[in-house]
Design a protein around this motif. Structure first.
Motif, short mmCIF file in Angstrom:
data_model
loop_
_atom_site.label_atom_id
_atom_site.label_comp_id
_atom_site.label_asym_id
_atom_site.label_seq_id
_atom_site.Cartn_x
_atom_site.Cartn_y
_atom_site.Cartn_z
N ASN A 41 35.18 33.03 42.60
CA ASN A 41 35.13 32.62 41.20
C ASN A 41 36.46 31.62 41.24
O ASN A 41 37.66 31.91 40.43
N THR A 42 36.24 30.49 41.90
CA THR A 42 37.36 29.56 42.04
C THR A 42 37.20 28.16 41.57
O THR A 42 35.75 27.68 41.73
N PRO A 43 38.19 27.38 41.25
CA PRO A 43 37.78 25.93 40.99
C PRO A 43 36.82 25.19 41.87
O PRO A 43 35.93 24.44 41.43
N CYS A 79 31.67 23.21 33.62
CA CYS A 79 32.15 24.28 34.16
C CYS A 79 33.22 24.35 34.69
O CYS A 79 33.58 24.01 35.86
N ASP A 80 34.35 24.78 33.97
CA ASP A 80 35.58 24.81 34.45
C ASP A 80 36.33 25.99 33.76
O ASP A 80 35.82 26.67 33.13
N GLN A 81 37.89 25.78 33.99
CA GLN A 81 38.62 26.95 33.36
C GLN A 81 38.37 26.82 31.86
O GLN A 81 38.76 27.80 30.96
N SER A 82 38.19 25.84 31.24
CA SER A 82 38.08 25.85 29.54
C SER A 82 36.93 26.55 29.28
O SER A 82 36.77 26.76 27.87
N THR A 83 35.93 26.88 29.97
CA THR A 83 34.71 27.54 29.60
C THR A 83 34.80 29.42 29.97
O THR A 83 33.76 29.94 29.44
N MET A 84 36.07 29.52 30.49
CA MET A 84 36.21 30.81 30.87
C MET A 84 37.35 31.47 30.54
O MET A 84 38.44 30.95 30.32
N HIS A 93 32.96 36.32 36.09
CA HIS A 93 31.81 35.63 35.28
C HIS A 93 32.37 34.31 35.34
O HIS A 93 33.24 33.83 35.02
N LEU A 94 31.32 33.35 35.88
CA LEU A 94 31.31 31.97 36.00
C LEU A 94 30.48 31.60 34.82
O LEU A 94 29.28 31.76 34.83
N ILE A 95 31.04 30.73 33.56
CA ILE A 95 30.58 30.36 32.68
C ILE A 95 30.36 28.77 32.60
O ILE A 95 31.33 28.23 32.60
#
Length: 98
Positions: A41-43, A79-84, A93-95
């Protein structure tokens, strides 16, 4: 939410309720994004998933399945750090927000 292995999930959050397109996108995810459950679960993975989703949503927009003259008017997707949250990332969890 796309089906996945164990705890890895890709919830898709829709800005408004559109059950037809929500079901269509969830079915597409279930088939096309199965590989994600085996990735960290990485950028870079978030960017790949975002690219796949934008491509599919763009195809729907061009075929006029979504409203809007241009893809950017027809859908919003991130789909980035702002959604998780940090907890989401800790639990793999990838959101994506659609």
């Amino acid at each position: 939410m796309c089906p996945s292995r164990m705890s890895r999930q890709i919830p898709l959050r829709f800005g408004h309720r559109d059950r037809y397109h929500e079901g269509l996108l969830e079915t597409w995810c279930a088939h096309e994004l199965r590989w994600v459950v085996y990735e960290p679960n990485t950028p870079p993975v978030w960017a790949q998933v975002a690219g796949y989703l934008r491509g599919y949503l763009g195809t729907l927009a061009v075929s006029e399945a979504l409203q809007g003259d241009k893809a950017r008017e027809a859908f919003f997707m991130t789909c980035d750090q702002s959604t998780m949250t940090p907890e989401d990332m800790l639990h793999d969890h990838l959101i994506c927000l659609v």
